[in-house]
Scaffold this active site. Sequence first.
Site, PDB file in Angstrom:
ATOM      1  N   ILE A  52      -5.331  11.859   9.605  1.00 45.00           N
ATOM      2  CA  ILE A  52      -3.951  12.207   9.236  1.00 45.00           C
ATOM      3  C   ILE A  52      -3.975  13.308   8.175  1.00 45.00           C
ATOM      4  O   ILE A  52      -4.666  13.191   7.161  1.00 45.00           O
ATOM      5  CB  ILE A  52      -3.192  10.980   8.681  1.00 45.00           C
ATOM      6  CG1 ILE A  52      -3.305   9.786   9.638  1.00 45.00           C
ATOM      7  CG2 ILE A  52      -1.743  11.330   8.394  1.00 45.00           C
ATOM      8  CD1 ILE A  52      -2.641   9.964  10.971  1.00 45.00           C
TER       9      ILE A  52
ATOM     10  N   GLY B  99      -0.365   4.859  -1.317  1.00 45.95           N
ATOM     11  CA  GLY B  99      -1.438   5.559  -0.618  1.00 45.95           C
ATOM     12  C   GLY B  99      -0.953   6.759   0.161  1.00 45.95           C
ATOM     13  O   GLY B  99       0.241   7.093   0.176  1.00 45.95           O
ATOM     14  N   GLN B 100      -1.900   7.393   0.861  1.00 45.17           N
ATOM     15  CA  GLN B 100      -1.627   8.652   1.568  1.00 45.17           C
ATOM     16  C   GLN B 100      -0.487   8.512   2.577  1.00 45.17           C
ATOM     17  O   GLN B 100       0.473   9.276   2.552  1.00 45.17           O
ATOM     18  CB  GLN B 100      -2.901   9.116   2.274  1.00 45.17           C
ATOM     19  CG  GLN B 100      -2.761  10.470   2.941  1.00 45.17           C
ATOM     20  CD  GLN B 100      -3.906  10.767   3.893  1.00 45.17           C
ATOM     21  OE1 GLN B 100      -4.685   9.897   4.237  1.00 45.17           O
ATOM     22  NE2 GLN B 100      -4.010  12.000   4.329  1.00 45.17           N
TER      23      GLN B 100
ATOM     24  N   ASP C 233      -1.142  -7.207  -5.740  1.00 45.12           N
ATOM     25  CA  ASP C 233      -2.449  -7.130  -5.093  1.00 45.12           C
ATOM     26  C   ASP C 233      -2.300  -7.623  -3.656  1.00 45.12           C
ATOM     27  O   ASP C 233      -1.915  -8.772  -3.429  1.00 45.12           O
ATOM     28  CB  ASP C 233      -3.432  -8.014  -5.878  1.00 45.12           C
ATOM     29  CG  ASP C 233      -4.834  -8.019  -5.292  1.00 45.12           C
ATOM     30  OD1 ASP C 233      -5.029  -7.502  -4.179  1.00 45.12           O
ATOM     31  OD2 ASP C 233      -5.736  -8.566  -5.959  1.00 45.12           O
TER      32      ASP C 233
ATOM     33  N   ASP D 129       2.330  -1.778  -4.385  1.00 44.15           N
ATOM     34  CA  ASP D 129       0.921  -1.379  -4.404  1.00 44.15           C
ATOM     35  C   ASP D 129       0.292  -1.988  -5.652  1.00 44.15           C
ATOM     36  O   ASP D 129       0.999  -2.488  -6.538  1.00 44.15           O
ATOM     37  CB  ASP D 129       0.779   0.156  -4.425  1.00 44.15           C
ATOM     38  CG  ASP D 129      -0.528   0.617  -3.774  1.00 44.15           C
ATOM     39  OD1 ASP D 129      -1.595   0.099  -4.162  1.00 44.15           O
ATOM     40  OD2 ASP D 129      -0.484   1.485  -2.886  1.00 44.15           O
TER      41      ASP D 129
ATOM     42  N   TYR E 151     -15.571   0.078   7.570  1.00 43.14           N
ATOM     43  CA  TYR E 151     -14.154   0.290   7.863  1.00 43.14           C
ATOM     44  C   TYR E 151     -13.859  -0.008   9.334  1.00 43.14           C
ATOM     45  O   TYR E 151     -12.921  -0.735   9.669  1.00 43.14           O
ATOM     46  CB  TYR E 151     -13.786   1.734   7.513  1.00 43.14           C
ATOM     47  CG  TYR E 151     -12.349   2.117   7.767  1.00 43.14           C
ATOM     48  CD1 TYR E 151     -11.304   1.456   7.116  1.00 43.14           C
ATOM     49  CD2 TYR E 151     -12.036   3.163   8.631  1.00 43.14           C
ATOM     50  CE1 TYR E 151      -9.980   1.829   7.335  1.00 43.14           C
ATOM     51  CE2 TYR E 151     -10.726   3.548   8.844  1.00 43.14           C
ATOM     52  CZ  TYR E 151      -9.702   2.874   8.202  1.00 43.14           C
ATOM     53  OH  TYR E 151      -8.399   3.241   8.426  1.00 43.14           O
TER      54      TYR E 151
ATOM     55  N   LYS F 231     -11.539  -2.947  11.004  1.00 40.21           N
ATOM     56  CA  LYS F 231     -10.390  -2.604  11.852  1.00 40.21           C
ATOM     57  C   LYS F 231     -10.510  -3.242  13.242  1.00 40.21           C
ATOM     58  O   LYS F 231      -9.520  -3.720  13.799  1.00 40.21           O
ATOM     59  CB  LYS F 231     -10.240  -1.080  11.970  1.00 40.21           C
ATOM     60  CG  LYS F 231      -9.699  -0.410  10.711  1.00 40.21           C
ATOM     61  CD  LYS F 231      -8.300  -0.888  10.366  1.00 40.21           C
ATOM     62  CE  LYS F 231      -7.716  -0.204   9.162  1.00 40.21           C
ATOM     63  NZ  LYS F 231      -6.397  -0.769   8.768  1.00 40.21           N
TER      64      LYS F 231
ATOM     65  N   GLY G 209       0.831  -1.204   0.000  1.00 45.15           N
ATOM     66  CA  GLY G 209       0.000   0.000   0.000  1.00 45.15           C
ATOM     67  C   GLY G 209       0.859   1.244   0.000  1.00 45.15           C
ATOM     68  O   GLY G 209       0.502   2.281   0.562  1.00 45.15           O
TER      69      GLY G 209
ATOM     70  N   ARG H 146      -1.137  -0.317  -7.827  1.00 44.49           N
ATOM     71  CA  ARG H 146      -0.863   0.635  -8.913  1.00 44.49           C
ATOM     72  C   ARG H 146       0.441   1.368  -8.606  1.00 44.49           C
ATOM     73  O   ARG H 146       0.842   1.448  -7.451  1.00 44.49           O
ATOM     74  CB  ARG H 146      -1.999   1.653  -9.042  1.00 44.49           C
ATOM     75  CG  ARG H 146      -2.090   2.584  -7.853  1.00 44.49           C
ATOM     76  CD  ARG H 146      -3.317   3.487  -7.865  1.00 44.49           C
ATOM     77  NE  ARG H 146      -3.237   4.478  -6.794  1.00 44.49           N
ATOM     78  CZ  ARG H 146      -3.485   4.233  -5.522  1.00 44.49           C
ATOM     79  NH1 ARG H 146      -3.813   3.014  -5.131  1.00 44.49           N
ATOM     80  NH2 ARG H 146      -3.407   5.200  -4.623  1.00 44.49           N
TER      81      ARG H 146
END
Length: 317
Positions: free
Chosen positions: A173, A12-13, A53, A35, A143, A147, A9, A37
């Site tokens: 964040i 990502g952010q 993936d 990731d 979500y 979690k 990942g 992508r």
Amino acid sequence: MAGKILIIGASGQIGTELSLKLREIHGNEQIIASDIREGKSDLMNSGPFEVADATNAEQIGQIVEKYDISEVYLMAAMLSATAEKAPMKAWHLNMDSLFNVLNLAKDKKIEKVFWPSSIAVFGPTTPKNGTPQNTIMEPSTVYGISKQTGERWCEYFHRIYGVDVRSIRYPGIISYRTLPGGGTTDYAIEIFHEAVRKGEYTSFLSENTSLPMMYMEDAIKATIDIMEAPSEKIKIRSAYNLSAMSFTPKELAEEIKKQLSEFTIQYKPDFRQRIADSWPSSIDDSQARRDWGWNHNFDIEALTTEMLKGMKAQLQK
């Protein structure tokens, strides 16, 4: 550090900035970014990158073997607002990716795992102010459910199989380097983009919605700090509460106005308001501070200064 570190990942952010920081610390070739992508050019050009993936156990296993990975940071997830639109897809990504990594650790293929939890594990029945480490957790979002379930599995894999897994419950964040990723706290990133570009912003949360927040630099620091702490200092194997500050959209707008006097804000709450209303207003993270020395550096004033400076510099490029 025995082997190399894999960030799943990484585009990502949080993953992008975490990967770059770890490369700065350990050297570019020691940090394998991955990731589904490709990411930004600075991530792609600074070290190894594998398209994979997170839900494909075989692909992740092959990367671990190829690079002799010893630590995995699993940052891939579908966030709160996006997950509400695709519940089964979110559950599949958030849970299967975790099992893939925990099983690699159980089978002694890797030594250490970081998996982020979130304040989304809490729900409408949780005490909202100074939310304690151990409390009622009845999440009301896809979500949050994923979690909370993940926390239970992390604790189980540690207790039953001795897996060295570490986790923190991220608040919202905030960063200027990466775009929002579909979270309910993303107004606190969007507001800076709009303030610098247009001088106005329409918030999707009401003016007095107080939520726990953190500047990205502090979030990265906490993530690396907990992973570098001696194992015996990590007393909680579900996830640690983590906090830096809490504020409302109105309070953040007032802070921005101190530096951009013409800035205006409107409020048009949407479906994300219901999600925000189910979350804590402030977090008690004293156990993280006590166990492994967590301490934040940025308050709302320092955060606002850094965000506006960073946004303006980006626009000038």
